[in-house]
Design a protein around this motif. Structure first.
Motif, mmCIF file in Angstrom:
data_model
loop_
_atom_site.group_PDB
_atom_site.id
_atom_site.type_symbol
_atom_site.label_atom_id
_atom_site.label_comp_id
_atom_site.label_asym_id
_atom_site.label_seq_id
_atom_site.Cartn_x
_atom_site.Cartn_y
_atom_site.Cartn_z
ATOM 1 N N ARG A 41 72.326 96.220 58.673
ATOM 2 C CA ARG A 41 70.966 95.892 58.215
ATOM 3 C C ARG A 41 70.684 94.380 58.234
ATOM 4 O O ARG A 41 69.528 93.957 58.336
ATOM 5 N N ASP A 42 71.739 93.571 58.122
ATOM 6 C CA ASP A 42 71.549 92.119 58.148
ATOM 7 C C ASP A 42 70.960 91.632 59.472
ATOM 8 O O ASP A 42 70.511 90.489 59.568
ATOM 9 N N PHE A 43 71.008 92.488 60.502
ATOM 10 C CA PHE A 43 70.514 92.075 61.814
ATOM 11 C C PHE A 43 69.101 92.573 62.095
ATOM 12 O O PHE A 43 68.549 92.337 63.164
ATOM 13 N N ALA A 44 68.519 93.260 61.120
ATOM 14 C CA ALA A 44 67.125 93.685 61.247
ATOM 15 C C ALA A 44 66.232 92.483 60.964
ATOM 16 O O ALA A 44 66.552 91.646 60.123
ATOM 17 N N GLU A 45 65.110 92.408 61.682
ATOM 18 C CA GLU A 45 64.300 91.199 61.554
ATOM 19 C C GLU A 45 62.974 91.393 60.826
ATOM 20 O O GLU A 45 62.360 90.432 60.388
ATOM 21 N N ASP A 46 62.551 92.654 60.681
ATOM 22 C CA ASP A 46 61.245 92.858 60.051
ATOM 23 C C ASP A 46 61.375 92.784 58.525
ATOM 24 O O ASP A 46 62.475 92.761 57.976
ATOM 25 N N ARG A 47 60.247 92.776 57.876
ATOM 26 C CA ARG A 47 60.191 92.592 56.430
ATOM 27 C C ARG A 47 60.934 93.717 55.695
ATOM 28 O O ARG A 47 61.531 93.497 54.652
ATOM 29 N N ARG A 49 63.437 95.366 56.876
ATOM 30 C CA ARG A 49 64.808 95.439 57.385
ATOM 31 C C ARG A 49 65.110 96.833 57.952
ATOM 32 O O ARG A 49 66.085 97.497 57.589
ATOM 33 N N ASP A 67 68.538 97.790 69.530
ATOM 34 C CA ASP A 67 68.460 96.322 69.517
ATOM 35 C C ASP A 67 69.184 95.734 68.301
ATOM 36 O O ASP A 67 69.931 94.763 68.413
ATOM 37 N N ILE A 68 68.980 96.371 67.142
ATOM 38 C CA ILE A 68 69.614 95.878 65.915
ATOM 39 C C ILE A 68 71.131 96.027 66.016
ATOM 40 O O ILE A 68 71.897 95.094 65.730
ATOM 41 N N LYS A 71 72.822 93.576 68.326
ATOM 42 C CA LYS A 71 72.979 92.234 67.727
ATOM 43 C C LYS A 71 74.189 92.195 66.798
ATOM 44 O O LYS A 71 74.946 91.221 66.777
ATOM 45 N N HIS A 75 77.556 89.996 67.450
ATOM 46 C CA HIS A 75 77.967 89.056 66.409
ATOM 47 C C HIS A 75 79.491 89.075 66.221
ATOM 48 O O HIS A 75 80.116 88.032 66.060
#
Ligand code: SAH
Length: 231
Positions: A41-47, A49, A67-68, A71, A75
């Motif tokens: 979840r740390d790699f989600a970019e929207d508000r 998550r 995509d998430i 990433k 990492h």
């Protein structure tokens, strides 16, 4: 060399779970293997998550977004040669042979699925090796990852006190293990088979092998046919 396990999960609190106990736990404390978790979840970019979305083509449940996950994998996996596994009921069934191979390496990166699974494109693009722990469906990959790690860690050098206790086990020679007995000599009227207390080691070995073959023929005739690849 320390065996390094990195787990990608939405539930890092589930680790090390039971691996904090007993021989695996002691080995973890001693630094004979290491475990770290990565929160996908740390790699989600929207508000919100967001990590999942509805399945293309319709149907129930949610699918982990490629995509998430990519990433998160990148990492940990850049310039890292550890095998990248995805726990999955569609994977190749885990065997003791694969466990031995993994234990001989430098470690593993394990992706734990959730919901309906993972977008196929990230499995392909990051060449994830799908591994199943059996023909049943779990609600998530975490218990499967813990199971795989349990099997690997116990055979790492120095983890089990008595190295010999690993050699005669089920699957090590393509057979299920012979029955085991210990004191008392008589339990509810049943004696330990006399041969085991005879002191005749050759006869004991022969008896154990025969019992192992008998048990395997009864319960797992598929094992006697040899590894799946040779059939
Ligand atoms: N819809 C999928 C099952 C998803 S179960 C299917 O039918 O194939 C949710 C997650 O649990 C999976 O992504 C996987 O990571 C894990 N999982 C479930 N059963 C498993 C098994 N037998 N072995 C390994 N992982 C499993």
């Amino acid at each position: 060399m320390t065996f390094r396990a990195t787990i990608l999960t939405l539930y890092p609190e589930m680790f090390p779970g039971h691996l904090a106990f007993s021989l695996a736990g002691k080995a973890l404390e001693r630094g004979q293997w290491s475990l770290d978790t990565v929160q996908i979840r740390d790699f989600a970019e929207d508000r919100h998550r967001t990590v999942d979305d509805t399945p293309a083509g319709g149907g129930a449940g949610m699918v982990l977004k490629p995509d998430i996950l990519a990433k998160a994998i990148d990492h940990v996996s850049r310039e890292d040669n550890r095998p990248r596994l995805l726990m999955s009921p569609r994977g190749k069934p885990l065997t003791q042979e694969r466990v031995r191979e993994l234990a001989a390496g430098e470690g593993v990166v394990i992706v734990c699925g959730r919901f309906e699974g993972v977008d196929q494109r990230v499995i392909d693009a990051r060449r994830l090796e799908e591994v199943s722990i059996g023909d049943y469906i779990l609600s998530g990959g975490e218990p499967a990852a813990l199971t795989l790690l349990d099997a690997v860690v116990r055979i790492l050098p120095g983890v089990m006190g008595n190295a010999l206790s690993g050699t005669h086990e089920s699957f090590e020679n393509g057979l299920l293990e012979h029955p085991q007995y210990t004191r008392p000599q008589v339990f509810e009227g049943h004696e330990i088979p006399a041969i085991l207390t005879s002191g005749n080691h050759a006869a004991i070995e022969k008896w154990r092998l025969e019992e192992a073959k008998k048990l395997t023929a009864e319960r797992r005739p598929d094992l006697l046919a040899g590894p799946p690849d040779s059939r």
